[in-house]
Design an enzyme around this catalytic site. Structure first.
Site, PDB file in Angstrom:
ATOM      1  N   GLU A 141      -3.796 125.328 132.183  1.00 17.16           N
ATOM      2  CA  GLU A 141      -4.507 126.577 132.487  1.00 17.16           C
ATOM      3  C   GLU A 141      -4.394 127.531 131.309  1.00 17.16           C
ATOM      4  O   GLU A 141      -3.301 127.973 130.965  1.00 17.16           O
ATOM      5  CB  GLU A 141      -3.902 127.211 133.752  1.00 17.16           C
ATOM      6  CG  GLU A 141      -4.440 128.598 134.060  1.00 17.16           C
ATOM      7  CD  GLU A 141      -3.654 129.294 135.180  1.00 17.16           C
ATOM      8  OE1 GLU A 141      -3.049 128.601 136.028  1.00 17.16           O
ATOM      9  OE2 GLU A 141      -3.629 130.531 135.181  1.00 17.16           O
ATOM     10  N   ARG A 173      -6.462 136.131 128.996  1.00 13.00           N
ATOM     11  CA  ARG A 173      -5.740 137.368 128.674  1.00 13.00           C
ATOM     12  C   ARG A 173      -5.822 137.693 127.202  1.00 13.00           C
ATOM     13  O   ARG A 173      -5.253 138.689 126.750  1.00 13.00           O
ATOM     14  CB  ARG A 173      -4.260 137.235 129.060  1.00 13.00           C
ATOM     15  CG  ARG A 173      -4.078 137.089 130.542  1.00 13.00           C
ATOM     16  CD  ARG A 173      -2.626 136.954 130.921  1.00 13.00           C
ATOM     17  NE  ARG A 173      -2.543 136.308 132.205  1.00 13.00           N
ATOM     18  CZ  ARG A 173      -1.421 135.941 132.811  1.00 13.00           C
ATOM     19  NH1 ARG A 173      -0.268 136.164 132.220  1.00 13.00           N
ATOM     20  NH2 ARG A 173      -1.442 135.354 133.980  1.00 13.00           N
ATOM     21  N   LYS A 215      -3.314 129.341 144.966  1.00  7.76           N
ATOM     22  CA  LYS A 215      -2.178 129.722 144.136  1.00  7.76           C
ATOM     23  C   LYS A 215      -1.347 130.719 144.942  1.00  7.76           C
ATOM     24  O   LYS A 215      -1.907 131.592 145.599  1.00  7.76           O
ATOM     25  CB  LYS A 215      -2.702 130.361 142.851  1.00  7.76           C
ATOM     26  CG  LYS A 215      -1.691 131.142 142.036  1.00  7.76           C
ATOM     27  CD  LYS A 215      -2.244 131.441 140.653  1.00  7.76           C
ATOM     28  CE  LYS A 215      -1.437 132.524 139.959  1.00  7.76           C
ATOM     29  NZ  LYS A 215      -1.512 132.427 138.490  1.00  7.76           N
ATOM     30  N   THR A 224      -6.381 133.606 135.244  1.00  4.97           N
ATOM     31  CA  THR A 224      -6.571 135.056 135.224  1.00  4.97           C
ATOM     32  C   THR A 224      -8.054 135.400 135.413  1.00  4.97           C
ATOM     33  O   THR A 224      -8.602 136.275 134.732  1.00  4.97           O
ATOM     34  CB  THR A 224      -6.003 135.696 133.931  1.00  4.97           C
ATOM     35  OG1 THR A 224      -4.746 135.078 133.604  1.00  4.97           O
ATOM     36  CG2 THR A 224      -5.734 137.176 134.141  1.00  4.97           C
TER      37      THR A 224
END
Ligand code: 3PG
Length: 206
Positions: free
Chosen positions: A40, A44, A128, A68
């Site tokens: 992943e 960011r 998640k 994110t």
């Protein structure tokens, strides 16, 4: 691929923050060689989408995803960049619709029974659990398994080599995620041997 398939590919999803897209391919190769093919890359940093594109093109054994995801456009851009799955720290109906629209499997974030139930209403059973340690850790997940046994989680946030096996032993944990596999120093210095070693250790956790 459906979201649950991600759980079967590896016990750990490395959560990667990349400042330099040049590092993407050697980093992904080290993780794959260590036995962690599901990666992943978090959105960011400005180079995240470029990193995803490079890994998708040059590391065919990697299952590269984008993390994110917090805005609908993040989902669209990640899919266009070549991501094969999406991860979000939380979810809203709007964000969920955007992730569904990509056609990609995704792990939406949830941390309360109500959030889990809202996602179940959308037909989702893989999520998640974030922020895992701060929200209550393994004890909290054990409590959720009582009323909501049909859900499987990828706990992330405060998970590391010291507690990952405890999470993986729970029936409602499909895999765990964490940033410990790609320490910032090792990424900056191009220490791929170290990252391969961390991945090798993590790959045998289950
Ligand atoms: C995430 O986005 O999933 C977390 O920031 C990763 O958490 P960690 O750095 O505690 O592993």
């Amino acid at each position: 691929m459906i979201a649950e398939d991600l759980f079967d590919l590896a016990p750990v999803i490395p959560v990667v923050v990349l400042d330099d897209a040049e590092a993407a391919v050697p980093l992904a190769r080290a993780l794959v060689e260590g036995g962690l093919p599901v990666i992943e890359v978090t959105l960011r940093t400005p180079s995240a989408l470029e990193a995803i594109t490079r890994i998708a093109a040059e590391v065919p054994d990697a299952v590269i995803g984008a993390g994110t995801i917090v805005r609908p456009e993040d989902a669209e851009r990640s899919a266009a960049a070549g991501a094969r799955f999406l991860v979000s720290p939380g979810c809203t109906p709007r964000l969920q619709a955007a992730m569904v629209a990509t056609g990609l499997p995704f792990l939406p974030g949830a941390a309360t029974a109500s959030e889990v139930i809202a996602l179940l209403e959308g037909g989702l059973t893989a999520m998640k659990f974030f922020p895992a340690e701060a929200a209550g850790g393994t004890a909290y997940l054990k409590s959720l398994a009582g009323p909501l046994p049909q859900v499987r989680f990828c706990p992330t946030g405060g998970v590391g080599p010291g507690n990952a096996a405890d999470y993986l032993a729970l029936p409602n944990v499909g895999c765990v995620g964490g940033s410990w596999l790609t320490p910032a120093d090792a990424v900056r210095n191009g220490d791929w041997n170290h990252i391969r070693k961390l991945a090798t250790e993590a790959a045998t956790l289950r």
